[in-house]
Design an enzyme around this catalytic site. Structure first.
Site, PDB file in Angstrom:
ATOM      1  N   GLY A 122      38.631  33.163  38.580  1.00  0.00           N
ATOM      2  CA  GLY A 122      39.509  32.904  39.723  1.00  0.00           C
ATOM      3  C   GLY A 122      38.757  32.701  41.025  1.00  0.00           C
ATOM      4  O   GLY A 122      39.380  32.456  42.063  1.00  0.00           O
ATOM      5  N   ASN A 123      37.422  32.784  40.994  1.00  0.00           N
ATOM      6  CA  ASN A 123      36.637  32.661  42.225  1.00  0.00           C
ATOM      7  C   ASN A 123      36.485  31.207  42.660  1.00  0.00           C
ATOM      8  O   ASN A 123      36.351  30.303  41.834  1.00  0.00           O
ATOM      9  CB  ASN A 123      35.237  33.261  42.030  1.00  0.00           C
ATOM     10  CG  ASN A 123      35.266  34.780  41.952  1.00  0.00           C
ATOM     11  OD1 ASN A 123      36.160  35.416  42.500  1.00  0.00           O
ATOM     12  ND2 ASN A 123      34.297  35.357  41.264  1.00  0.00           N
ATOM     13  N   HIS A 124      36.488  30.990  43.955  1.00  0.00           N
ATOM     14  CA  HIS A 124      36.236  29.678  44.550  1.00  0.00           C
ATOM     15  C   HIS A 124      35.057  29.795  45.513  1.00  0.00           C
ATOM     16  O   HIS A 124      34.640  30.889  45.881  1.00  0.00           O
ATOM     17  CB  HIS A 124      37.478  29.195  45.318  1.00  0.00           C
ATOM     18  CG  HIS A 124      38.623  28.837  44.430  1.00  0.00           C
ATOM     19  ND1 HIS A 124      39.079  27.547  44.282  1.00  0.00           N
ATOM     20  CD2 HIS A 124      39.415  29.604  43.639  1.00  0.00           C
ATOM     21  CE1 HIS A 124      40.110  27.532  43.440  1.00  0.00           C
ATOM     22  NE2 HIS A 124      40.335  28.783  43.039  1.00  0.00           N
ATOM     23  N   LEU A 125      34.547  28.662  45.941  1.00  0.00           N
ATOM     24  CA  LEU A 125      33.505  28.652  46.956  1.00  0.00           C
ATOM     25  C   LEU A 125      34.098  29.177  48.268  1.00  0.00           C
ATOM     26  O   LEU A 125      35.175  28.750  48.677  1.00  0.00           O
ATOM     27  CB  LEU A 125      32.969  27.234  47.163  1.00  0.00           C
ATOM     28  CG  LEU A 125      32.288  26.581  45.951  1.00  0.00           C
ATOM     29  CD1 LEU A 125      31.965  25.122  46.270  1.00  0.00           C
ATOM     30  CD2 LEU A 125      31.016  27.330  45.574  1.00  0.00           C
TER      31      LEU A 125
ATOM     32  N   ALA B 179      37.071  25.246  49.939  1.00  0.00           N
ATOM     33  CA  ALA B 179      37.103  26.089  48.743  1.00  0.00           C
ATOM     34  C   ALA B 179      37.731  25.350  47.560  1.00  0.00           C
ATOM     35  O   ALA B 179      37.794  25.890  46.453  1.00  0.00           O
ATOM     36  CB  ALA B 179      37.896  27.363  49.031  1.00  0.00           C
TER      37      ALA B 179
END
Length: 205
Positions: A81-84, A90
């Site tokens: 679930g992580n984004h930049l 993002a």
């Protein structure tokens, strides 16, 4: 000695909303210890549905110790679930392919590693555990808490983001309990001491 069997799926007679979780989990990247139970208002099969963004290609694990208590609606957000967050945007351009397929070339999405829940941890109703969090033995996570950072052993946390409410016991008692590791005792010894385990820890010392 009639000790409850950790290999039983539904340990409570005629009650299918509580299970010994290790017997229901199919994902090899979810590891659950003996006697940890999950209680769900609707269907215990919801547990794996509540482990979100858990993609095989990332390889992160959810590791849960023994004798944990996990309430209905508890959710685990995994690294998928992580984004930049330090880039201008993002937005995950690359996953949509086409002319955007190389947007992440030479880059990678952030990961915080495995999520690890210690032994004898109580996770309350609708609590959310964020990626890579480590929760110490004997901790209590309050209802609807959002846990964004590690939780010390035998600590009660609550709120969004979750913050320490109090320690369950004195520092000396916590140190002695962590050294004792009762959850690793053989079942006969645990059974002989259940009255003490359900009393003040001083009874064990």
């Amino acid at each position: 000695m009639n000790i409850p069997d950790s290999n039983t799926v539904f340990p409570l007679t005629n009650y299918k909303n509580l299970c010994f979780l290790k017997n229901l989990v199919n994902n090899p990247n979810i590891i659950v210890g003996d006697y940890t139970y999950y209680d769900d208002f609707d269907d215990v099969s919801n547990f794996e549905k509540n482990v979100k963004y858990h993609f095989d290609f990332i390889g992160d694990k959810l590791i849960i110790g023994k004798f944990c208590m996990i309430a209905s609606g508890a959710t685990f957000i995994m690294n998928g679930g992580n984004h930049l967050t330090e880039a201008t945007s993002a937005y995950p351009f690359a996953i949509f392919g086409g002319a955007w397929q190389d947007a992440m070339k030479g880059k990678s999405y952030p990961t915080k590693g495995d999520t690890v829940i210690g032994n004898d941890v109580w996770i309350g109703h609708d609590a959310t555990i964020m990626p890579g969090v480590q929760i110490g033995h004997g901790a209590i996570i309050a209802t609807k808490a959002v846990v964004t950072k590690n939780v010390e052993p035998y600590t009660i946390v609550g709120g969004n983001p979750a913050k320490e409410i109090k320690k369950r016991f004195s520092e000396d008692s916590i140190a002695r309990l962590l050294e004792m590791k009762w959850w690793d005792w053989d079942l006969e010894k645990i059974t002989q001491n259940v009255a003490k385990l359900t009393s003040n820890p001083e009874e064990l010392f």
